[in-house]
Design a protein around this motif. Structure first.
Motif, mmCIF file in Angstrom:
data_model
loop_
_atom_site.group_PDB
_atom_site.id
_atom_site.type_symbol
_atom_site.label_atom_id
_atom_site.label_comp_id
_atom_site.label_asym_id
_atom_site.label_seq_id
_atom_site.Cartn_x
_atom_site.Cartn_y
_atom_site.Cartn_z
ATOM 1 N N ALA A 12 -8.211 4.980 11.872
ATOM 2 C CA ALA A 12 -7.855 3.572 12.065
ATOM 3 C C ALA A 12 -7.226 3.008 10.798
ATOM 4 O O ALA A 12 -6.258 2.229 10.845
ATOM 5 N N TRP A 13 -7.776 3.413 9.656
ATOM 6 C CA TRP A 13 -7.235 2.944 8.375
ATOM 7 C C TRP A 13 -5.847 3.528 8.139
ATOM 8 O O TRP A 13 -4.963 2.847 7.605
ATOM 9 N N MET A 14 -5.648 4.782 8.586
ATOM 10 C CA MET A 14 -4.346 5.428 8.349
ATOM 11 C C MET A 14 -3.278 4.949 9.325
ATOM 12 O O MET A 14 -2.147 4.703 8.945
ATOM 13 N N ARG A 51 -3.763 2.400 11.956
ATOM 14 C CA ARG A 51 -3.899 0.997 12.358
ATOM 15 C C ARG A 51 -3.543 0.783 13.832
ATOM 16 O O ARG A 51 -2.865 -0.168 14.183
ATOM 17 N N THR A 102 -11.818 14.301 6.059
ATOM 18 C CA THR A 102 -12.371 14.376 7.416
ATOM 19 C C THR A 102 -13.315 15.573 7.546
ATOM 20 O O THR A 102 -14.370 15.477 8.186
ATOM 21 N N PRO A 122 1.334 1.953 8.596
ATOM 22 C CA PRO A 122 0.081 2.585 8.194
ATOM 23 C C PRO A 122 -0.381 2.113 6.832
ATOM 24 O O PRO A 122 0.408 1.642 6.019
ATOM 25 N N ALA A 123 -1.692 2.270 6.605
ATOM 26 C CA ALA A 123 -2.243 1.896 5.299
ATOM 27 C C ALA A 123 -1.694 2.792 4.203
ATOM 28 O O ALA A 123 -1.443 2.366 3.092
ATOM 29 N N GLY A 162 -12.749 5.932 11.935
ATOM 30 C CA GLY A 162 -12.506 4.884 10.942
ATOM 31 C C GLY A 162 -11.404 5.267 9.985
ATOM 32 O O GLY A 162 -10.538 4.442 9.645
ATOM 33 N N LEU A 163 -11.406 6.515 9.536
ATOM 34 C CA LEU A 163 -10.339 6.989 8.655
ATOM 35 C C LEU A 163 -8.969 6.920 9.349
ATOM 36 O O LEU A 163 -7.971 6.497 8.764
ATOM 37 N N SER A 211 0.695 4.080 -2.747
ATOM 38 C CA SER A 211 0.443 5.476 -2.392
ATOM 39 C C SER A 211 1.526 6.374 -2.967
ATOM 40 O O SER A 211 1.248 7.412 -3.545
ATOM 41 N N SER A 223 0.825 -1.202 0.000
ATOM 42 C CA SER A 223 0.000 0.000 0.000
ATOM 43 C C SER A 223 0.858 1.250 0.000
ATOM 44 O O SER A 223 0.507 2.273 -0.575
#
Length: 806
Positions: A633-635, A637, A336, A783-784, A630-631, A6, A2
């Motif tokens: 958490a995705w960024m 983790r 956000t 991170p994602a 959620g955002l 990115s 990822s």
């Protein structure tokens, strides 16, 4: 994988933008022109905001009322409080004014003293007829005094219709055509015909005419909204451009930013037109909101460009790195922010849903605009001069960052004590928050029409109609004496409520008929007995239905009756108290097995809508927190990092709520927006800080203190810049004449200021205090996506740039 995607993705985006500059410019111009053609579809709201879902029982009851009796808010009243009115010259002038008003096609009829009719009894055959109260011709002074005395003492039927029960005030009631009451034609009539006519009357005769009524109030209020859109746009542009120039000391950087956000504003208007949405008091703030939110994007991009120019002086490399390095960060922060607005889409309120859709779409569109327009324009310009880069080394900014580092390093306990103290005070303040569902509270209270509202509230006990619909469940049930007596008992109860006016209904006409039967003696203004009804009914049957001034208070079948009272400008709590006291009495007077009774009217709908929004506020804010968590958490983790990051963003919201309680700012439709807007924006700083913090951890071999201070020094300047712009940008709304918009601007500004301090002081302190539990590779997993490009990726970028040149 990822990470590589990115990194590679933003390099591809940078190449796409910089290699297709002309094509992108043409595309932006084409989109702007296309959206500009949709401006013609924009329309301003000509009715009150309905905050309830269409299928809500209160809305259904109101629609049922409209089916029976039509639009209820079609009354404009003009009044004069002057003893000189009953002199020949002034009275003739007042008569001429009312006669001219009756000629307008927008007015169905005018109920005025000069056209007043009284009910008289005639025999052979037995009948009642409406006869003129004032005889034809020009009455002299003695006649006028007789008319005045008879009006105020002998005609209780016209109390609060023609004259005030509190003083010698006389009013005329203008019944606006129901077909135009919610249309643009109403606005044209009020602003271009009625207002000039009344102003001319005042200048000629020095009689101070007071004007009110829902069609009039709504027209002037909506015109104020229209006027303030331009004011907000100009003020937002001036304030943000001045602050921007103060920071960057560059005319062209300021000009580029203003061009970018102005295109965003044009797009915002185009989206509103494209979706055929009305411009309400909420959607009206979106264009200036775009300016305020867009400038921080410009700051991040231009600041990064100038940093790169200062570092190596290569324009192509600088523009490439602006997109690749800042692309992720600005995308996440705009996501956000858009998420904070998008939560309103999930509510059942059409008003908030439209606001959420337009705001979130345009925030994301603005991100794309900034990402494309700024690098492209700079690519056609010469390199910034040395004077344009001086702001990067300002000493006072360094002193501010040094102060923050000192506080975090040596005064963490003080930071925690201050935070806990503010939290405790906020909780106390929250318990003092009140809910306001007033239709009038947010209106400009210094405006003349608002002063007239207060005048009519004092003289006629209210201006906003509250309707009571009574279903007798049988045809002609309304005119039965038993039903009329029940209605009279209810009206007497309503008359005892200080916040409500004496009601209007068919009961008045029946009482008046008894008075007329007894030769107009006012002491007989009461409901007839069953025996008297037998004598009076033959006289009533002889009346023409068109002569019945209150025929609109009974439907054609005689099954439904309408009682109208007028409310003062009261809040939700007062209205709930009134309802709580009335309903037991209503149910007692009208047994549910024989009658159906409902309370309705636009003022009541607005109050119920406010309660509905308050109940949904927690849901909306919870959704915003969930989406943003959620955002993150995705960024990142890391569940622990999510909890830590939410603390400095929720605390400012609680402080703001506490301030509302202490300052007496109620929860209402306008202030409800504060929390979701502020949360969506303030979390941007947290994302920037944590992203830089994680990068520093890797660079510094997981040494917490060194990483926290490095992240603080690196992100403190940009956070300060953007927060100051946002603070003053939202403060622009405080110049509004609308109380709700003023509160929105002040509260969001305060919240963002607290959020900046929380993110620069409390968040680093928490990271340092909890270092053992969060500073390890297991907690801070890969991170994602990399929001900020790491040094390794920077080297790869340089290598790729060399390969591209070769």
């Amino acid at each position: 994988m990822s990470k590589i995607f990115s990194f590679g993705f933003w390099n591809s985006v940078a190449r796409l933008i910089l290699r297709n500059r002309l094509t992108i410019i043409i595309l932006i111009v084409a989109i702007t022109i296309g959206l500009a053609t949709q401006w013609k579809n924009m329309r301003f709201s000509y009715t009150e905001a309905n905050l309830l879902p269409d299928d809500h029982p209160i809305n259904q009851a109101y629609n049922d009322f409209l089916d029976k009796f039509g639009e209820e808010g079609n009354l404009i009243v003009i009044a004069v409080q002057d003893s000189a009115l009953f002199t020949p010259e002034k009275f003739q002038a007042w008569t001429a004014l009312n006669d001219s008003l009756e000629t307008f096609p927008q007015i169905d009829y005018v109920l005025s003293i000069n056209g007043l009719q009284t009910l008289e009894k005639f025999n052979d055959p037995n009948r009642f007829e409406m006869v003129p109260f004032i005889e034809e011709g020009n009455p002299d002074q003695n006649q006028l005094q007789e008319y005045e005395n008879e009006l105020f003492n002998g005609l209780p039927f016209y109390e609060n219709l023609i004259y005030s029960s509190h003083s010698n005030t006389v009013q005329s009631a203008l019944y606006v055509n129901k077909d135009i009451v919610n249309s643009k034609e109403r606005k044209t009539f009020v602003l271009e015909q009625l207002e000039p006519l009344l102003n001319e009357f005042y200048e000629n005769y020095n009689l101070d005419v007071r004007v009110s009524g829902m069609p009039y109030i709504r027209t002037l209020n909506s015109q104020n909204i229209i006027d303030e859109i331009g004011l907000f746009l100009l003020a937002a542009l001036v304030v943000t451009s001045l602050i921007f120039f103060f920071f960057f000391r560059s005319v062209r950087a300021t000009f580029i930013s203003m061009i970018t956000v102005c295109i965003g504003v044009m797009w915002a208007f185009g989206v509103i037109g494209l979706l055929h949405y009305e411009i309400t008091i909420l959607t009206a703030i979106i264009p200036p909101l775009i300016i305020v939110i867009g400038i921080p994007n410009c700051i991040f991009l231009i600041n990064k460009y100038q940093q790169e120019i200062q570092k190596h002086g290569n324009q192509a490399k600088s523009l490439q790195r602006v997109i690749t390095k800042v692309g992720n960060a600005t995308l996440m922060t705009n996501l956000t922010t858009a998420s904070g607005f998008a939560t309103f889409i999930l509510t059942d309120s059409t008003l908030l849903k439209e606001f959420g859709i337009v705001a979130s779409i345009n925030i994301l569109a603005l991100f794309l605009l900034c990402l494309m327009v700024i690098p492209i324009i700079y690519s056609y310009m010469s390199l910034p001069r040395e004077k344009h880069l001086k702001h990067l080394n300002k000493r006072w900014i360094g002193a501010f960052v040094g102060w923050m580092e000192k506080m975090v390093r040596h005064h963490r306990i003080s930071i925690y004590i201050a935070s806990v103290t503010l939290l405790a005070l906020s909780i106390i303040g929250i318990y003092n928050i009140k809910v306001s569902g007033s239709l009038l509270e947010d209106m400009p209270q210094n405006a003349e029409f608002f002063k007239d509202i207060e005048f009519f509230e004092e003289e006629f006990d209210g201006i906003m109609p509250l309707e009571i619909l009574i279903d007798t469940k049988r045809k002609q049930g309304v005119m039965k004496l038993s039903t009329l007596k029940r209605m009279d008992r209810l009206e007497n109860l309503i008359a005892e409520v200080p916040e409500l006016s004496k009601p209007l209904s068919v009961v008045r006409l029946v009482k008046y008929s008894k008075q007329a039967y007894y030769n107009s003696n006012p002491k007989y203004y009461q409901l007839p007995t069953s025996q008297e009804q037998n004598f009076i009914m033959p006289y009533i049957k002889g009346m023409s239905s068109t002569d019945n001034l209150l025929s609109s208070y009974v439907d054609s079948t005689g099954q439904y009756a309408r009682i109208t009272t007028f409310m003062k400008d009261i809040g939700t709590e007062e209205m709930e108290r009134i309802e709580e006291n009335l309903w037991p009495q209503i149910n007692k007077i009208f047994p549910e097995d024989r009658y159906d009774v409902s309370l309705t009217g636009k003022a009541l709908i607005f109050q119920k809508g406010t309660n509905y929004l308050v109940k949904n506020l927690v849901l909306s804010l919870s959704l915003a927190i969930f989406l943003i968590a959620g955002l993150m958490a995705w960024m990142f983790r890391s569940f622990r990092m999510i909890l830590i990051s939410l603390v400095p963003n929720l605390l400012p919201l609680l402080i703001t709520a506490g301030m509302m309680g202490f300052l007496g700012v109620p929860i209402k439709p306008s202030t409800i927006l504060v929390f979701s807007i502020a949360f969506g924006i303030s979390v941007d700083d947290t994302i920037h800080f944590l992203a830089k913090y994680r990068q520093e951890l890797k660079s510094n071999n997981w040494k917490i203190k060194r990483s926290v201070y490095a992240a603080l020094r690196e992100t403190g300047v940009s956070m300060f810049y953007t927060s100051i712009v946002l603070f003053f940008g939202f403060s622009v709304f405080m110049i509004s004449s609308f109380g709700g918009t003023v509160a929105l601007g002040g509260l969001v500004s305060a919240t963002l200021l607290f959020a900046m301090l929380a993110n620069l002081l409390l968040l680093p302190s928490l990271l340092l205090s909890l270092e053992r539990s969060i500073a390890n590779k297991e907690v801070l997993k890969e991170p994602a996506i990399d929001i900020i490009e790491s040094p390794e990726q920077e080297e790869e970028t340089s290598e790729e740039e060399k390969n591209n040149k070769n």
